[in-house]
Design a protein around this motif. Sequence first.
Motif, PDB file in Angstrom:
ATOM      1  N   UNK A 221      10.716  -1.571  -2.799  1.00 19.88           N
ATOM      2  CA  UNK A 221      10.853  -0.177  -3.210  1.00 19.88           C
ATOM      3  C   UNK A 221      12.185   0.363  -2.701  1.00 19.88           C
ATOM      4  N   UNK A 222      12.876   1.101  -3.544  1.00 20.71           N
ATOM      5  CA  UNK A 222      14.105   1.757  -3.125  1.00 20.71           C
ATOM      6  C   UNK A 222      13.743   3.098  -2.492  1.00 20.71           C
ATOM      7  N   UNK A 223      14.082   3.269  -1.228  1.00 16.44           N
ATOM      8  CA  UNK A 223      13.804   4.503  -0.497  1.00 16.44           C
ATOM      9  C   UNK A 223      15.110   5.143  -0.056  1.00 16.44           C
ATOM     10  N   UNK A 224      15.009   6.316   0.519  1.00 16.71           N
ATOM     11  CA  UNK A 224      16.212   6.993   1.020  1.00 16.71           C
ATOM     12  C   UNK A 224      16.879   6.176   2.113  1.00 16.71           C
ATOM     13  N   UNK A 225      16.085   5.361   2.797  1.00 20.37           N
ATOM     14  CA  UNK A 225      16.629   4.535   3.879  1.00 20.37           C
ATOM     15  C   UNK A 225      17.071   3.160   3.434  1.00 20.37           C
ATOM     16  N   UNK A 226      17.002   2.891   2.131  1.00 20.24           N
ATOM     17  CA  UNK A 226      17.392   1.582   1.620  1.00 20.24           C
ATOM     18  C   UNK A 226      16.216   0.892   0.951  1.00 20.24           C
ATOM     19  N   UNK A 227      16.364  -0.412   0.731  1.00 13.92           N
ATOM     20  CA  UNK A 227      15.304  -1.176   0.077  1.00 13.92           C
ATOM     21  C   UNK A 227      14.224  -1.533   1.088  1.00 13.92           C
ATOM     22  N   UNK A 228      12.987  -1.267   0.722  1.00 19.15           N
ATOM     23  CA  UNK A 228      11.846  -1.551   1.588  1.00 19.15           C
ATOM     24  C   UNK A 228      11.025  -2.668   0.958  1.00 19.15           C
ATOM     25  N   UNK A 229      10.901  -3.771   1.686  1.00 22.96           N
ATOM     26  CA  UNK A 229      10.183  -4.938   1.190  1.00 22.96           C
ATOM     27  C   UNK A 229       8.678  -4.776   1.353  1.00 22.96           C
ATOM     28  N   UNK A 230       7.921  -5.522   0.554  1.00 22.37           N
ATOM     29  CA  UNK A 230       6.470  -5.546   0.719  1.00 22.37           C
ATOM     30  C   UNK A 230       6.106  -5.957   2.139  1.00 22.37           C
ATOM     31  N   UNK A 231       6.945  -6.781   2.764  1.00 20.41           N
ATOM     32  CA  UNK A 231       6.642  -7.224   4.128  1.00 20.41           C
ATOM     33  C   UNK A 231       6.894  -6.121   5.155  1.00 20.41           C
ATOM     34  N   UNK A 232       7.760  -5.178   4.839  1.00 21.08           N
ATOM     35  CA  UNK A 232       7.887  -3.991   5.685  1.00 21.08           C
ATOM     36  C   UNK A 232       6.593  -3.180   5.623  1.00 21.08           C
ATOM     37  N   UNK A 233       6.046  -3.089   4.413  1.00 16.00           N
ATOM     38  CA  UNK A 233       4.759  -2.390   4.261  1.00 16.00           C
ATOM     39  C   UNK A 233       3.652  -3.119   5.021  1.00 16.00           C
ATOM     40  N   UNK A 234       3.670  -4.449   4.960  1.00 18.38           N
ATOM     41  CA  UNK A 234       2.664  -5.241   5.679  1.00 18.38           C
ATOM     42  C   UNK A 234       2.738  -4.960   7.177  1.00 18.38           C
ATOM     43  N   UNK A 235       3.933  -4.961   7.723  1.00 18.13           N
ATOM     44  CA  UNK A 235       4.087  -4.708   9.160  1.00 18.13           C
ATOM     45  C   UNK A 235       3.542  -3.339   9.536  1.00 18.13           C
ATOM     46  N   UNK A 236       3.904  -2.333   8.774  1.00 16.02           N
ATOM     47  CA  UNK A 236       3.424  -0.972   9.068  1.00 16.02           C
ATOM     48  C   UNK A 236       1.894  -0.898   8.974  1.00 16.02           C
ATOM     49  N   UNK A 237       1.350  -1.519   7.954  1.00 14.78           N
ATOM     50  CA  UNK A 237      -0.100  -1.500   7.745  1.00 14.78           C
ATOM     51  C   UNK A 237      -0.819  -2.192   8.892  1.00 14.78           C
TER      52      UNK A 237
END
Length: 242
Positions: A221-237
């Motif tokens: 996903x393109x966010x204000x902070x740059x590209x966010x990978x599905x694995x970034x979401x996994x870590x947060x989750x």
Amino acid sequence: MNDNFGTIASQGRKARTGHFGAGRGGNSMTRQEQKAVKELSEMISKNLKVIAREHGFKVVSDCAYKVLGDFLYEVFLSAPPVRRGTAIRAVVSTKPCVIDNVFWDVYEMGEVARKKPFSFHITAAHSPSAHIIKEMELPVPTVNAATLVMNEAFCRFNKSIQDHHSRCSTVSDFKAEILHDTAPAARLNVVLCEIAEGNFRQAMLLAEKELENEPYGLFNTVTDGGIKSIYDYVKEFCQKKQ
């Protein structure tokens, strides 16, 4: 919530659907060969719903599917251009439905996904790829023989599906089956299986490894902070779950 479901699409949808390009020599087909491919494709599409239902499948978006336990089985039939309209390519794939639900929760799509019909497991652009368990090419002597060939394919696939489900009916079974598959889609599915089993620390470790080796792949996903990978979401989750 990730309302736009990400702005960088999944890589590997072709593998999931079993639809491939023209392949070797595909761009040099004669008009007659192009016509043959088109006619066979149309015959497949025309008869798919009726034939699939006869074998216990439902159809959505040219995908025949059935559910056994928690497992979704998808069947795709196509007329590969490289065969010039003389063969039907058939692919059957599977995945546990629960990893779709895990993915949508991780990717902040859960609220929207839960309101969708079951077909969303098949039609959603943002969903984990199914794992191919059987693929074949069946010769088609004439376009009119397509229905017989399609029936044969579904008979074979029903047996393959029953055989597969007899040995793979849990998330753990599925994880073990794909554990050594190095394809990006399979690696993501292993992570989703770990989450489904409640192994949040292991899932986070795998996500960190993926981010080190290939920070941007599959779903992003393109966010204000740059590209966010599905694995970034996994870590947060997973951090929230520990």
